[in-house]
Design an enzyme around this catalytic site. Sequence first.
Site, PDB file in Angstrom:
ATOM      1  N   SER A 188       0.779  -1.212   0.000  1.00 46.98           N
ATOM      2  CA  SER A 188       0.000   0.000   0.000  1.00 46.98           C
ATOM      3  C   SER A 188       0.811   1.262   0.000  1.00 46.98           C
ATOM      4  O   SER A 188       0.665   2.112  -0.839  1.00 46.98           O
ATOM      5  CB  SER A 188      -0.850   0.074   1.224  1.00 46.98           C
ATOM      6  OG  SER A 188      -0.028   0.415   2.301  1.00 46.98           O
ATOM      7  N   CYS A 189       1.592   1.313   0.995  1.00 44.51           N
ATOM      8  CA  CYS A 189       2.669   2.226   1.204  1.00 44.51           C
ATOM      9  C   CYS A 189       2.690   3.363   0.249  1.00 44.51           C
ATOM     10  O   CYS A 189       2.893   4.504   0.603  1.00 44.51           O
ATOM     11  CB  CYS A 189       3.929   1.455   0.971  1.00 44.51           C
ATOM     12  SG  CYS A 189       3.607   0.319  -0.327  1.00 44.51           S
ATOM     13  N   GLY A 190       2.487   3.019  -0.980  1.00 48.41           N
ATOM     14  CA  GLY A 190       2.723   3.942  -2.055  1.00 48.41           C
ATOM     15  C   GLY A 190       2.258   5.341  -1.787  1.00 48.41           C
ATOM     16  O   GLY A 190       3.061   6.253  -1.654  1.00 48.41           O
TER      17      GLY A 190
END
Lengths: 279, 279
Positions: free
Chosen positions: B114-116
């Site tokens: 997800s981090c993105g």
Amino acid sequence: MAGRGVAERRIVKVGAGGEARPARDRLAVEEPLELRVAGRPVGVTMRTPGNDFELAIGYCISERLVAGHDDIEAVRFCAPEGQAQEYNVLTVDLRPGVPVPDPSLDRLAVTSSSCGVCGKSSIEAVRVACPNLAGDGLTVPSEVLAAIPERVRDAQRVFEQTGGLHAAALCDHGGQVLCVREDVGRHNAVDKVIGWAAGERRLPLAGMVLFVSGRCSFEVVQKAVVAGAPLVAAVSAPSSLAVELADQVGMTLVGFLRGDTMNLYSHPHRVTLPVPAGT
Amino acid sequence: MAGRGVAERRIVKVGAGGEARPARDRLAVEEPLELRVAGRPVGVTMRTPGNDFELAIGYCISERLVAGHDDIEAVRFCAPEGQAQEYNVLTVDLRPGVPVPDPSLDRLAVTSSSCGVCGKSSIEAVRVACPNLAGDGLTVPSEVLAAIPERVRDAQRVFEQTGGLHAAALCDHGGQVLCVREDVGRHNAVDKVIGWAAGERRLPLAGMVLFVSGRCSFEVVQKAVVAGAPLVAAVSAPSSLAVELADQVGMTLVGFLRGDTMNLYSHPHRVTLPVPAGT
């Protein structure tokens, strides 16, 4: 005081005999970092915050997204308008005229280490793009290598506190530690060291030793080859493919570097041994 | 006899005092595996050959490329026409009607955890898609947990030979080892165990313990959550983000499981302690 690489947390410690007590523990911080090159996302890595610019530059070089440090104009954290800066997205800007890497192609060709195509060996595809290190005249006495792990531990700060980090270090031929970097990801620690070397104009890593605190994977050897390191020394075991690649590109690979003992897996001529007493 | 997971190689051993002798060493084999789903490449991993079908199935499930084992029609090695079968490309065929995952989207959303997106926390994005484990009524006596590492070592074969492999294991609430898998990649060992469980119709891993031989990263906890394991026990340190995710999804995370001591990082109520003598 815990830095950005260490988080404190309340835990329950179960001791010998099963008695439990509340305690404070220090954890290695792991956070996602999205890397963009010329505005295009090229990858996300779980990393320990700190030396993020070095990580970005080292990653771009070791994964051959750029030809070298001179291709990079700037590195900066970015955050979308109106949102808080979380320091988890880094953008690498390229100098005018530098071709923008196609992440899908480049990443398949590189981080995936080629592997992909049926019937084509990983090693061959990688080797084409790798420098050959056979001509690097580095020699290091075994005593000098043996002293490196202790020197690196002395230079480390986070590992001792958390037990959860990998270290990578760059040493000169005399075993002097030039740079140590730590990360929850082995490959990130190596990229940080390579990024540091890029900033110091020390690439390629001719005549230098790259040290890693744990096991040595194919990925680590591949990054070291691209950066031009003629000798990689690891505290623990290398994998079969790591040894195969080191062998083919002329790199000396040392494993199980513990006390004054070690295993030489490829091109052992760079490690010189003490002359036995009485000869 | 070395199996497919072990490679023999001639090396130079440097012993105490610097005396060198030729020796044979056993290395953990590392080879690339390209995974395709419905004909589309979804990723390449460096893995130790063996249990590759389990790895493919476990990866598809733990990275949520498929909803479950029933989505998978078949798994097979493929090789291009006229080329040798190198057993390094696996194709997962989906049952008719199952939507083909978009690897670019799915992998960004999942393996990158997800981090993105700037300003959005990794944890939040992951948690939405994760089951909550708080309702799992598993309890395990601390003595049972303490016995697991030794039992897993007994069940391991490759690690002792090479020193270069991670192990993952699935145990029941009595500490009985149901499945052990080994790999040069920590996450691959976990995927192999999850793939085994899928084949045995044991998913979700309710009431079970997932054991890992080394450190515990965010990625490992994430895979365990998706597979429904209420307790993860690791021999070494967890990362900060691993603990944070475990905490939020109701998972018990145990670290530094050594001898009869251990650290409980989240939801310690599942670990029961011996009643002190005299009470």
